[in-house]
Motif scaffolding. Structure first.
Motif, mmCIF file in Angstrom:
data_model
loop_
_atom_site.group_PDB
_atom_site.id
_atom_site.type_symbol
_atom_site.label_atom_id
_atom_site.label_comp_id
_atom_site.label_asym_id
_atom_site.label_seq_id
_atom_site.Cartn_x
_atom_site.Cartn_y
_atom_site.Cartn_z
ATOM 1 N N ARG A 45 0.828 -1.202 0.000
ATOM 2 C CA ARG A 45 0.000 0.000 0.000
ATOM 3 C C ARG A 45 0.862 1.252 0.000
ATOM 4 O O ARG A 45 1.996 1.247 0.479
ATOM 5 C CB ARG A 45 -0.909 0.008 1.227
ATOM 6 N N TYR A 54 -2.746 6.825 -10.966
ATOM 7 C CA TYR A 54 -3.911 5.941 -10.987
ATOM 8 C C TYR A 54 -4.709 6.151 -12.259
ATOM 9 O O TYR A 54 -4.531 7.122 -12.970
ATOM 10 C CB TYR A 54 -4.783 6.123 -9.740
ATOM 11 N N CYS A 70 -6.644 5.452 4.161
ATOM 12 C CA CYS A 70 -7.741 4.818 4.893
ATOM 13 C C CYS A 70 -7.645 3.306 4.678
ATOM 14 O O CYS A 70 -6.862 2.840 3.861
ATOM 15 C CB CYS A 70 -9.077 5.353 4.395
ATOM 16 N N ASP A 72 -9.680 1.140 3.212
ATOM 17 C CA ASP A 72 -10.086 0.608 1.908
ATOM 18 C C ASP A 72 -9.919 1.598 0.756
ATOM 19 O O ASP A 72 -10.330 1.317 -0.359
ATOM 20 C CB ASP A 72 -11.532 0.121 1.968
ATOM 21 N N HIS A 73 -9.327 2.768 1.016
ATOM 22 C CA HIS A 73 -9.117 3.750 -0.051
ATOM 23 C C HIS A 73 -8.084 4.788 0.393
ATOM 24 O O HIS A 73 -7.607 4.760 1.529
ATOM 25 C CB HIS A 73 -10.435 4.435 -0.424
ATOM 26 N N TYR A 74 -7.767 5.671 -0.530
ATOM 27 C CA TYR A 74 -6.872 6.790 -0.263
ATOM 28 C C TYR A 74 -7.621 8.088 -0.568
ATOM 29 O O TYR A 74 -8.477 8.114 -1.436
ATOM 30 C CB TYR A 74 -5.644 6.761 -1.188
ATOM 31 N N TYR A 86 -11.188 10.238 -4.071
ATOM 32 C CA TYR A 86 -11.167 8.997 -3.311
ATOM 33 C C TYR A 86 -10.812 7.869 -4.269
ATOM 34 O O TYR A 86 -11.526 7.624 -5.233
ATOM 35 C CB TYR A 86 -12.529 8.784 -2.632
ATOM 36 N N VAL A 87 -9.672 7.225 -3.995
ATOM 37 C CA VAL A 87 -9.099 6.253 -4.922
ATOM 38 C C VAL A 87 -8.880 4.940 -4.184
ATOM 39 O O VAL A 87 -8.359 4.924 -3.061
ATOM 40 C CB VAL A 87 -7.753 6.790 -5.474
ATOM 41 N N THR A 88 -9.253 3.843 -4.817
ATOM 42 C CA THR A 88 -9.060 2.521 -4.231
ATOM 43 C C THR A 88 -7.767 1.890 -4.761
ATOM 44 O O THR A 88 -7.222 2.312 -5.779
ATOM 45 C CB THR A 88 -10.259 1.608 -4.549
ATOM 46 N N ASP A 89 -7.307 0.864 -4.059
ATOM 47 C CA ASP A 89 -6.051 0.200 -4.439
ATOM 48 C C ASP A 89 -6.071 -0.336 -5.862
ATOM 49 O O ASP A 89 -5.044 -0.315 -6.545
ATOM 50 C CB ASP A 89 -5.734 -0.947 -3.465
ATOM 51 N N ASP A 90 -7.231 -0.821 -6.322
ATOM 52 C CA ASP A 90 -7.291 -1.393 -7.667
ATOM 53 C C ASP A 90 -7.134 -0.330 -8.763
ATOM 54 O O ASP A 90 -6.828 -0.667 -9.909
ATOM 55 C CB ASP A 90 -8.577 -2.195 -7.869
#
Length: 154
Positions: A45, A54, A70, A72-74, A86-90
């Motif tokens: 992460r 991204y 966070c 489950d997200h950044y 708001y961006v997720t790992d994927d």
């Protein structure tokens, strides 16, 4: 030489991407078509202050700074912007590790003390950004009015 169709594919196959930047969202750190970035596929992460590359659902590549991590997200924001994303790992495909300023001086994002100070400062002043952008907009308005008034007297 192998042909790749996207930055994400280059990162998946080679682990590293280099190229010029596009856009003004990371000014004053990165300048459009002047600074050559070095991005790697992230291991694990990202951390606060990292600059993430991204991909949006529409396929657009964006490079902005992580301002909060966070579960489950950044929460991410461009250095020259006020809007949080708001961006997720994927969605994350890369992490900025360094760049060549104006194609000359190399800045190491992981080891440069000056860069680390800049990163922390740019995140610390986020609450002041609305006032900064308001003043900048007002000064631009005044400058345009002065040019309009004095430009007609030629």
């Amino acid at each position: 030489m192998a042909e790749y169709s996207s930055i994400k594919e280059i990162l998946e196959k080679t682990g590293t991407y280099t190229g010029l930047t596009v856009g003004i969202s990371m000014k004053p750190l990165l300048h459009q078509q002047k600074d050559n970035i070095i991005v790697v596929r992230p291991e694990g992460r990202l951390k606060k202050y990292d600059v993430a590359l991204y991909v949006t659902k529409s396929g657009k590549y964006i490079m902005h700074r992580v301002i909060k991590v966070c579960d489950d997200h950044y929460i991410i924001m461009g250095d020259n912007l006020m809007r949080k994303e708001y961006v997720t790992d994927d969605m994350i495909c890369g992490k900025l590790i360094g760049f060549y300023k104006n194609g000359k001086r190399y800045i190491d994002c992981e080891n440069s003390k000056l860069y680390k100070i800049y990163s922390r400062l740019i995140v610390a002043v986020i609450p002041l950004k609305p006032a900064y952008f308001f003043v900048r907009r007002c000064l631009g308005f005044v400058k345009r009015k002065i040019k309009k008034i004095f430009g007609k007297e030629k």
